[in-house]
Design a protein around this motif. Sequence first.
Motif, PDB file in Angstrom:
ATOM      1  N   LYS A 158      10.677  20.245 -24.530  1.00  0.00           N
ATOM      2  CA  LYS A 158      11.123  19.727 -25.835  1.00  0.00           C
ATOM      3  C   LYS A 158      12.504  20.291 -26.143  1.00  0.00           C
ATOM      4  N   ASN A 162      16.480  19.727 -28.448  1.00  0.00           N
ATOM      5  CA  ASN A 162      17.083  19.290 -29.700  1.00  0.00           C
ATOM      6  C   ASN A 162      17.884  18.004 -29.495  1.00  0.00           C
ATOM      7  N   PHE A 163      18.058  17.257 -30.535  1.00  0.00           N
ATOM      8  CA  PHE A 163      18.913  16.072 -30.534  1.00  0.00           C
ATOM      9  C   PHE A 163      18.504  15.052 -29.480  1.00  0.00           C
ATOM     10  N   SER A 219      12.602  13.057 -27.596  1.00  0.00           N
ATOM     11  CA  SER A 219      13.282  14.358 -27.511  1.00  0.00           C
ATOM     12  C   SER A 219      12.555  15.294 -26.542  1.00  0.00           C
ATOM     13  N   ASN A 223      16.588  24.509 -26.229  1.00  0.00           N
ATOM     14  CA  ASN A 223      17.661  23.607 -26.649  1.00  0.00           C
ATOM     15  C   ASN A 223      18.641  23.316 -25.527  1.00  0.00           C
TER      16      ASN A 223
END
Length: 331
Positions: A115, A117-118, A129, A175
Amino acid sequence: MNNKNVFYNEDCIKGCNKYFEDDSMDLIVTDPPYGINGDQLHKHYNRKEDFVIDGYVEIPVEEYSEFSHKWIKQAERILKPGGCIYIVSGYTNLFSILKALRETQLEELNHIIWKFNFGVYTKTKYVSSHYHILFYKKPGKTHTFNTYARYGALEKSVNGGRMNYQDREDVWIINREYKPGKAKNKNELPTALLTKMICYSSNEGDLVCDLFLGGFSTAKVAIGLNRFATGFEISQRAYDYQSKEIEKVIPGNLLDKVKKPVGPNLENQGKPWNEEEKLEVYERYKTLSNKFKTKRRVIDELSKEFGRGRFSLDKVLKEMKEEPKQWELGL
């Protein structure tokens, strides 16, 4: 480069046949083309391409299944028995990769969800995502898995959870990295993600292969963790730029930045119990129960002393409590 750090500017399927012997790689970590017009990804993510190196080579959808079969068969061949492979994939053509894996002798260890970000912004469906990470091994020998590579057995988070357990769950929240003003590949994997895979599944001095080098991220992290690295990049522009950049990487430069495990490890975890050890644990449990107020504290202490996991200790204690008289008499 020197020693085993050799990189090739050509197709990985032909290149593997040409350069790599059977059973020669300790670990493969790779992020193949996704077959979804990857050269147009910036339109989905609404990002600028000013510093992205041109030359991304995509695989047509109609060729993706055969392409996956060919490169995964090569990966199977070059992995050592007990060697592992991590394949990063989107969901669109995931079925082609899974089908290709099932046509090999490679064995599934985990299907990990990464998982990040963005994700891809959408209005009429849920935002995408995550990626899939397929973790497989080649049978024949015990595979490398450094259970305490990052967290000790008894390290706890601020909420009291076991950090080692949490770090080894199969959903990873890591991230992406953004490098404004720096040259980069179309879709690079973050250092934190690569560090985790390489630390758990290889040792210093091992040879780590990436069949789709891209921005050479896997190779840079592997060398930074004092492993050797090799692999292929078909794009001439990406290869020319990154092969110069990787010469700047100092072997072992990431070792001081890696999370180190704290505290004792469970050296006896998974080993068979004998009756003498069970009785010793039971007697020690009774003694510690007078000292600590909760069973959790008692088992934590037993875990440190006996190098056993909580679940294993709890199971043995329950077994022995069913017939306390016999155990106390040593019958």
